[in-house]
Design a protein around this motif. Structure first.
Motif, PDB file in Angstrom:
ATOM      1  N   LEU A 219     -11.002  29.999  14.443  1.00 20.07           N
ATOM      2  CA  LEU A 219      -9.419  29.699  14.918  1.00 20.07           C
ATOM      3  C   LEU A 219      -9.103  31.030  15.693  1.00 20.07           C
ATOM      4  CD1 LEU A 219      -7.819  28.470  11.309  1.00 20.07           C
ATOM      5  CD2 LEU A 219      -8.634  27.286  13.516  1.00 20.07           C
ATOM      6  N   CYS A 220      -9.779  32.076  15.554  1.00 13.93           N
ATOM      7  CA  CYS A 220      -9.235  33.348  16.332  1.00 13.93           C
ATOM      8  C   CYS A 220      -9.912  32.987  17.803  1.00 13.93           C
ATOM      9  CB  CYS A 220     -10.019  34.647  15.847  1.00 13.93           C
ATOM     10  SG  CYS A 220      -9.208  35.165  14.302  1.00 13.93           S
ATOM     11  N   PHE A 221     -10.910  32.518  18.092  1.00 18.10           N
ATOM     12  CA  PHE A 221     -11.452  32.181  19.322  1.00 18.10           C
ATOM     13  C   PHE A 221     -10.393  31.009  19.880  1.00 18.10           C
ATOM     14  CE2 PHE A 221     -15.401  33.552  17.668  1.00 18.10           C
ATOM     15  CZ  PHE A 221     -15.612  34.716  18.338  1.00 18.10           C
ATOM     16  N   VAL A 222     -10.057  29.990  19.162  1.00 15.30           N
ATOM     17  CA  VAL A 222      -9.403  28.800  19.423  1.00 15.30           C
ATOM     18  C   VAL A 222      -7.797  29.376  19.864  1.00 15.30           C
ATOM     19  CG1 VAL A 222      -8.017  26.890  18.783  1.00 15.30           C
ATOM     20  CG2 VAL A 222     -10.336  27.115  18.315  1.00 15.30           C
ATOM     21  N   ALA A 223      -7.456  30.407  19.062  1.00 12.22           N
ATOM     22  CA  ALA A 223      -5.988  30.983  19.454  1.00 12.22           C
ATOM     23  C   ALA A 223      -5.990  31.709  20.882  1.00 12.22           C
ATOM     24  CB  ALA A 223      -5.647  32.101  18.293  1.00 12.22           C
ATOM     25  N   GLY A 224      -7.116  32.485  21.241  1.00  8.27           N
ATOM     26  CA  GLY A 224      -7.334  33.015  22.762  1.00  8.27           C
ATOM     27  C   GLY A 224      -7.233  31.868  23.570  1.00  8.27           C
ATOM     28  N   LEU A 225      -7.856  30.582  23.615  1.00 10.52           N
ATOM     29  CA  LEU A 225      -7.710  29.631  24.668  1.00 10.52           C
ATOM     30  C   LEU A 225      -6.368  28.722  24.476  1.00 10.52           C
ATOM     31  CD1 LEU A 225     -11.165  28.204  23.895  1.00 10.52           C
ATOM     32  CD2 LEU A 225     -10.349  29.372  25.665  1.00 10.52           C
ATOM     33  N   SER A 226      -5.663  29.020  23.557  1.00  9.32           N
ATOM     34  CA  SER A 226      -4.030  28.477  23.464  1.00  9.32           C
ATOM     35  C   SER A 226      -2.915  29.127  24.249  1.00  9.32           C
ATOM     36  CB  SER A 226      -3.913  28.684  21.998  1.00  9.32           C
ATOM     37  OG  SER A 226      -3.142  29.530  21.385  1.00  9.32           O
ATOM     38  N   SER A 227      -1.860  28.612  23.919  1.00  6.48           N
ATOM     39  CA  SER A 227      -0.778  29.172  24.769  1.00  6.48           C
ATOM     40  C   SER A 227      -0.158  30.468  23.948  1.00  6.48           C
ATOM     41  CB  SER A 227       0.362  28.182  25.056  1.00  6.48           C
ATOM     42  OG  SER A 227       0.886  27.830  23.733  1.00  6.48           O
ATOM     43  N   MET A 228      -0.920  30.720  22.936  1.00 10.38           N
ATOM     44  CA  MET A 228      -0.361  31.921  22.093  1.00 10.38           C
ATOM     45  C   MET A 228      -0.515  33.437  22.993  1.00 10.38           C
ATOM     46  SD  MET A 228      -1.579  33.047  18.191  1.00 10.38           S
ATOM     47  CE  MET A 228      -1.069  31.474  17.549  1.00 10.38           C
ATOM     48  N   THR A 229       0.671  34.150  22.717  1.00 12.05           N
ATOM     49  CA  THR A 229       0.841  35.421  23.616  1.00 12.05           C
ATOM     50  C   THR A 229       0.026  36.528  22.687  1.00 12.05           C
ATOM     51  OG1 THR A 229       2.763  36.057  22.397  1.00 12.05           O
ATOM     52  CG2 THR A 229       3.038  34.737  24.482  1.00 12.05           C
ATOM     53  N   TRP A 230      -0.411  37.511  23.384  1.00 12.66           N
ATOM     54  CA  TRP A 230      -1.002  38.698  22.889  1.00 12.66           C
ATOM     55  C   TRP A 230      -0.038  39.320  21.772  1.00 12.66           C
ATOM     56  CZ3 TRP A 230      -5.651  40.844  21.721  1.00 12.66           C
ATOM     57  CH2 TRP A 230      -6.573  40.365  22.612  1.00 12.66           C
ATOM     58  N   GLY A 231       1.203  39.485  22.005  1.00 13.01           N
ATOM     59  CA  GLY A 231       2.079  40.262  21.102  1.00 13.01           C
ATOM     60  C   GLY A 231       2.255  39.249  19.970  1.00 13.01           C
ATOM     61  N   TYR A 232       2.374  37.910  20.100  1.00 17.10           N
ATOM     62  CA  TYR A 232       2.654  37.177  18.652  1.00 17.10           C
ATOM     63  C   TYR A 232       1.269  37.154  18.116  1.00 17.10           C
ATOM     64  CZ  TYR A 232       3.735  33.127  15.932  1.00 17.10           C
ATOM     65  OH  TYR A 232       3.912  32.193  14.971  1.00 17.10           O
ATOM     66  N   PHE A 233       0.057  37.071  18.653  1.00 12.19           N
ATOM     67  CA  PHE A 233      -1.171  36.806  17.705  1.00 12.19           C
ATOM     68  C   PHE A 233      -1.204  38.394  16.982  1.00 12.19           C
ATOM     69  CE2 PHE A 233      -5.446  38.048  17.373  1.00 12.19           C
ATOM     70  CZ  PHE A 233      -5.996  36.859  16.692  1.00 12.19           C
ATOM     71  N   LEU A 234      -1.007  39.319  17.818  1.00 11.24           N
ATOM     72  CA  LEU A 234      -1.122  40.826  17.170  1.00 11.24           C
ATOM     73  C   LEU A 234      -0.323  41.015  15.584  1.00 11.24           C
ATOM     74  CD1 LEU A 234      -1.467  43.223  20.067  1.00 11.24           C
ATOM     75  CD2 LEU A 234      -3.214  42.063  18.677  1.00 11.24           C
ATOM     76  N   VAL A 235       0.974  40.451  15.757  1.00  9.19           N
ATOM     77  CA  VAL A 235       1.713  40.553  14.885  1.00  9.19           C
ATOM     78  C   VAL A 235       1.347  39.280  13.846  1.00  9.19           C
ATOM     79  CG1 VAL A 235       4.169  40.252  13.983  1.00  9.19           C
ATOM     80  CG2 VAL A 235       3.824  41.353  16.164  1.00  9.19           C
ATOM     81  N   MET A 236       1.274  38.433  14.114  1.00  7.69           N
ATOM     82  CA  MET A 236       1.129  37.212  13.138  1.00  7.69           C
ATOM     83  C   MET A 236      -0.466  37.607  12.483  1.00  7.69           C
ATOM     84  SD  MET A 236      -1.531  34.234  12.944  1.00  7.69           S
ATOM     85  CE  MET A 236      -1.897  33.905  14.600  1.00  7.69           C
ATOM     86  N   ILE A 237      -1.310  37.789  13.195  1.00  6.18           N
ATOM     87  CA  ILE A 237      -2.925  38.196  12.471  1.00  6.18           C
ATOM     88  C   ILE A 237      -2.690  39.249  11.586  1.00  6.18           C
ATOM     89  CG2 ILE A 237      -3.786  39.777  13.979  1.00  6.18           C
ATOM     90  CD1 ILE A 237      -5.522  36.454  12.581  1.00  6.18           C
ATOM     91  N   THR A 238      -2.057  40.241  11.922  1.00  9.26           N
ATOM     92  CA  THR A 238      -1.731  41.454  11.012  1.00  9.26           C
ATOM     93  C   THR A 238      -1.347  41.019   9.758  1.00  9.26           C
ATOM     94  OG1 THR A 238      -1.696  42.916  12.866  1.00  9.26           O
ATOM     95  CG2 THR A 238      -0.970  43.805  10.699  1.00  9.26           C
TER      96      THR A 238
END
Length: 301
Positions: A219-238
């Protein structure tokens, strides 16, 4: 068939055989020390069982390659590499005589405590690789970590390694792209998960990272291919990794698998997770639309 193709096929098949053979040899030489009464009593059974398992994995890996099941072949190779690592650790424990002294969780933690920070660093690296390379569920890694360090230290160490691995996996998906992720996780798995989250990536991925039943590494690799932004991913994954790491670590300590109430509790928790995810899927369009409109999220922000 071109000579270069034949050479490539031979190298791939030889790699599977070599990785499997190394795992078996480490186990065989480790068992030969007979550090514990259990190993001494069941030496032949353990030896031949190890040989049978390694041979079976090698055979299956070769079949996957011959029948062009590339994603399954890569998974087999990763499993064998993972087996080599643990077989090597097993041999080191046997050769050093430590295995004979580790007869309880307390004894294991005492031995690890004498290694200083080295055991913690190795565990963090393992958790990092578990996301990026090794096909090992995070809950398994945390379960091992609880036995090694206790719930608090395990949660902290696993959180550090898993978050760092998640950042790298997301970056590979975002910067390198689809083909690189295909090679790492397999085209079939990648396409399946991209289809599942299509148009609902923010919500679905956030929930999947929080719940324990999904392959977080893919899912982490998939998230990188999605429309998810870096900022949202960093906060969400943390946030999600912190919740998952600490709750999983303490649940292993507080809810035993050896009692009826522990098994009942685990069953109830699993049922709640399934129901929660079903509800999220049912109302996913509405919730995901709210999140995107509320925060005006766009790819690349």
């Amino acid at each position: 068939m071109k000579r270069i193709d034949v050479l490539k096929h031979c190298i791939n098949i030889l790699a599977v055989v070599l990785f499997g053979a190394v795992a078996f040899l480490f186990i065989a030489y480790g068992l030969n020390y007979k550090n514990t009464d259990f190993i001494s009593e069941y030496f032949r059974i353990l030896l031949w069982s190890s040989f049978a398992v390694c041979s079976a994995v090698i055979f299956v890996g070769i079949l996957f390659y011959l029948f062009n099941k590339r994603s399954l072949f890569r998974l087999t190779v990763f499993i064998l590499i993972f087996a080599d690592i643990f077989a090597g650790i097993f041999y080191a424990l046997c050769a050093s005589g430590l295995l004979g002294t580790i007869n309880s969780v307390e004894a294991l933690r005492e031995v690890i405590g004498k290694t200083g920070s080295m055991a913690a660093i190795i565990f963090i690296i393992f958790c990092f690789l578990q996301v990026v390379l090794l096909p090992v569920p995070g809950s398994v890694a945390i379960g091992v970590g609880v036995a090694m360090f206790g719930p608090l230290k395990c949660a902290i160490f696993s959180f550090i390694g898993i978050v760092l691995g998640s950042f790298l996996a997301f970056g590979i998906g975002r910067w390198v792209g689809y083909k690189a992720v295909c090679w790492i996780v397999g085209k079939d798995s990648l396409d399946k998960w991209l289809e599942k989250i299509k148009g609902k990536d923010y919500l679905i991925l956030s929930i999947m990272f929080l719940l324990p039943m999904f392959p977080d590494d893919i899912l982490c690799f998939v998230a990188g291919l999605s429309s998810m932004t870096w900022g949202y991913f960093l906060v969400m994954i943390t946030l999600t990794r912190a919740i998952a790491a600490f709750s999983t670590a303490y649940s292993f300590e507080l809810i035993p698998f050896t009692t009826w109430w522990g098994l009942l509790t685990w069953g109830a928790l699993a049922a709640l997770v399934i129901v929660a995810f079903w509800l999220v899927l049912k109302y996913s369009d509405r919730i995901d639309g709210f999140i995107k409109s509320k925060f005006k999220l766009q790819k690349g922000d």
